[in-house]
Design a protein around this motif. Structure first.
Motif, mmCIF file in Angstrom:
data_model
loop_
_atom_site.group_PDB
_atom_site.id
_atom_site.type_symbol
_atom_site.label_atom_id
_atom_site.label_comp_id
_atom_site.label_asym_id
_atom_site.label_seq_id
_atom_site.Cartn_x
_atom_site.Cartn_y
_atom_site.Cartn_z
ATOM 1 N N LEU A 108 0.838 -1.200 0.000
ATOM 2 C CA LEU A 108 0.000 0.000 0.000
ATOM 3 C C LEU A 108 0.873 1.250 0.000
ATOM 4 N N GLN A 109 0.296 2.333 -0.465
ATOM 5 C CA GLN A 109 0.999 3.616 -0.462
ATOM 6 C C GLN A 109 1.355 4.002 0.980
ATOM 7 N N GLY A 110 2.577 4.424 1.168
ATOM 8 C CA GLY A 110 2.995 4.856 2.502
ATOM 9 C C GLY A 110 3.612 3.748 3.338
ATOM 10 N N ALA A 111 3.558 2.517 2.822
ATOM 11 C CA ALA A 111 4.108 1.384 3.588
ATOM 12 C C ALA A 111 5.635 1.465 3.676
ATOM 13 N N GLY A 112 6.227 2.136 2.692
ATOM 14 C CA GLY A 112 7.685 2.254 2.672
ATOM 15 C C GLY A 112 8.294 1.521 1.489
ATOM 16 N N LYS A 113 7.505 1.345 0.445
ATOM 17 C CA LYS A 113 7.914 0.569 -0.735
ATOM 18 C C LYS A 113 9.099 1.198 -1.483
ATOM 19 N N THR A 114 8.964 2.478 -1.800
ATOM 20 C CA THR A 114 10.027 3.151 -2.551
ATOM 21 C C THR A 114 11.312 3.196 -1.727
ATOM 22 N N LYS A 119 16.672 0.771 -0.306
ATOM 23 C CA LYS A 119 17.397 0.091 0.786
ATOM 24 C C LYS A 119 17.903 -1.265 0.315
ATOM 25 N N ARG A 140 1.938 8.835 -9.284
ATOM 26 C CA ARG A 140 2.463 9.884 -8.401
ATOM 27 C C ARG A 140 3.802 10.340 -8.955
ATOM 28 N N ASP A 250 11.684 0.542 13.702
ATOM 29 C CA ASP A 250 12.402 1.418 14.626
ATOM 30 C C ASP A 250 11.413 2.138 15.539
ATOM 31 N N GLY A 273 12.675 -3.002 8.018
ATOM 32 C CA GLY A 273 13.120 -1.617 7.873
ATOM 33 C C GLY A 273 13.211 -1.021 9.267
ATOM 34 N N GLU A 276 14.386 5.700 8.534
ATOM 35 C CA GLU A 276 14.109 6.371 7.260
ATOM 36 C C GLU A 276 15.321 6.374 6.341
HETATM 37 P P1 GDP Z 1 5.614 4.057 -0.391
HETATM 38 O O1 GDP Z 1 4.451 4.956 -0.648
HETATM 39 O O2 GDP Z 1 5.187 2.689 0.026
HETATM 40 O O3 GDP Z 1 6.603 4.008 -1.508
HETATM 41 O O4 GDP Z 1 6.358 4.649 0.900
HETATM 42 P P2 GDP Z 1 7.685 5.496 1.039
HETATM 43 O O5 GDP Z 1 8.879 4.671 0.717
HETATM 44 O O6 GDP Z 1 7.523 6.795 0.325
HETATM 45 O O7 GDP Z 1 7.695 5.731 2.628
HETATM 46 C C1 GDP Z 1 6.659 6.429 3.290
HETATM 47 C C2 GDP Z 1 7.243 7.116 4.529
HETATM 48 O O8 GDP Z 1 7.689 6.138 5.462
HETATM 49 C C3 GDP Z 1 8.451 7.970 4.220
HETATM 50 O O9 GDP Z 1 8.384 9.135 4.997
HETATM 51 C C4 GDP Z 1 9.636 7.106 4.650
HETATM 52 O O10 GDP Z 1 10.740 7.869 5.039
HETATM 53 C C5 GDP Z 1 9.031 6.365 5.809
HETATM 54 N N1 GDP Z 1 9.677 5.064 6.056
HETATM 55 C C6 GDP Z 1 9.857 4.039 5.184
HETATM 56 N N2 GDP Z 1 10.458 2.999 5.793
HETATM 57 C C7 GDP Z 1 10.675 3.362 7.083
HETATM 58 C C8 GDP Z 1 11.272 2.702 8.239
HETATM 59 O O11 GDP Z 1 11.704 1.545 8.223
HETATM 60 N N3 GDP Z 1 11.283 3.450 9.414
HETATM 61 C C9 GDP Z 1 10.793 4.723 9.478
HETATM 62 N N4 GDP Z 1 10.842 5.340 10.659
HETATM 63 N N5 GDP Z 1 10.216 5.334 8.430
HETATM 64 C C10 GDP Z 1 10.168 4.680 7.249
#
Ligand code: GDP
Length: 295
Positions: A108-114, A119, A140, A250, A273, A276
């Motif tokens: 999902l968006q915001g999960a930390g995929k990108t 990483k 996006r 974390d 993960g 950040e």
């Molecule tokens: P995506 O929409 O799934 O691609 O999500 P993003 O990679 O853009 O990450 C969304 C937010 O979560 C960003 O602000 C990242 O910095 C944060 N984030 C991603 N992985 C981690 C993690 O392992 N720890 C923390 N604290 N933040 C994370």
């Protein structure tokens, strides 16, 4: 270790004491405490149910070990079962029969995929494996730019065709580019939505069919609690995952999502993960996670 669970079980132990043996009647309160501890760690309630049933079976069937009191024995049974369910040891990333290895990132968006895409690329690069990251999130514009910025930071190339192209074409052409350049691993970042929807799943399935990945990694935010179970179920049913990355460990999450993901999909968590920063990725160790869930 497991002081929190031991403390919780203090009253229950008083009743167990002197009985010397774990029985159906004296174990119920202890199981109730385990149930509560797992729910507080955000393990999905259905997963908790089946887990506790297994612990009960194991505890009742356990031989009394001399020199070990029933309390210690019971905690060890819970811990061992957690480690067993989560996969005993660390599961490495699958290798390809012939390069390039293809890793598809979903979630999902915001999960930390990108972030996890970069990483993972850095992690592999440190092992002297060359990587190409492919940006298919055409919905996006910021997502493509985010990947390019991360790529520059870690010196890993990014393949992208802007927001005008079709994600399936981008993935296919990215793979071709990797083949032509003799790159070892292609990591494909895909679009996520705030909620699971059919269109997103259908598109992801098409990208998957086009590139025939060696790994489909579901990126799950460990802070989403019970929801992690639904996300896992949907993605696994619709596209089939081969593993997961649990992000944001974390934070103060106890990591119960790990148990839910593994139980529901049968697939291992491969990485966590832990921040950040782009270096903040660690292999997943079931024994460490078991301790965290119980404490
Ligand atoms: P995506 O929409 O799934 O691609 O999500 P993003 O990679 O853009 O990450 C969304 C937010 O979560 C960003 O602000 C990242 O910095 C944060 N984030 C991603 N992985 C981690 C993690 O392992 N720890 C923390 N604290 N933040 C994370």
């Amino acid at each position: 270790m497991f002081d929190a669970l031991a403390e919780r079980l203090e009253d229950t132990w008083k009743k167990l004491r002197g009985q010397g043996k774990i029985s159906q009647s004296n174990i119920q309160e202890a199981l109730q405490e385990v149930r509560k501890a797992l729910l507080e760690a955000d393990v999905n309630f259905q997963v908790v149910k089946s887990f506790v049933a297994e612990v009960e079976k194991n505890a009742l069937g356990a031989e009394v070990i001399s020199g070990v009191n029933p309390q210690q024995q019971f905690i060890k049974i819970v811990y061992d079962e957690l480690v067993k369910v989560m996969g005993e040891s660390n599961a490495p990333l699958a290798e390809a029969d012939k390069p390039p290895r293809v890793v598809l990132m979903a979630g999902l968006q915001g999960a930390g995929k990108t972030t996890a895409t970069a990483k993972l690329a850095l992690y592999l690069q440190k092992q002297k494996r060359s990587c190409l990251m492919v940006a298919t999130d055409v919905y996006r514009p910021a997502a493509i730019q985010q990947l390019i910025t991360l790529g520059t930071q870690i010196s890993v190339p990014v393949f992208e065709l802007g927001t005008g192209a079709n994600p399936v074409d981008i993935a296919r052409q990215g793979l071709e580019e990797a083949k032509n350049k003799g790159i070892d691993t292609v990591i494909i970042d895909t679009a996520g939505r705030l909620q699971i929807d059919q269109e997103m799943m259908a598109e992801l399935a098409q990208v998957k069919d086009a590139v025939n990945p060696d790994e489909v990694l579901l990126v799950v935010d460990s802070m989403t609690g019970q929801e992690a179970a639904n996300v896992t179920r949907s993605f696994h049913e619709e596209i089939g995952i081969t593993g997961a990355i649990l992000t944001k460990m974390d934070g103060d999450s106890r990591g119960g999502a790990a148990l839910s993901i593994r139980t529901i999909s049968g697939q291992p968590i491969k990485f966590i993960g832990v921040g950040e920063k782009v270096e903040a990725l660690e292999p997943f160790y079931p024994d460490r996670m078991a301790s965290r869930i119980l404490n």
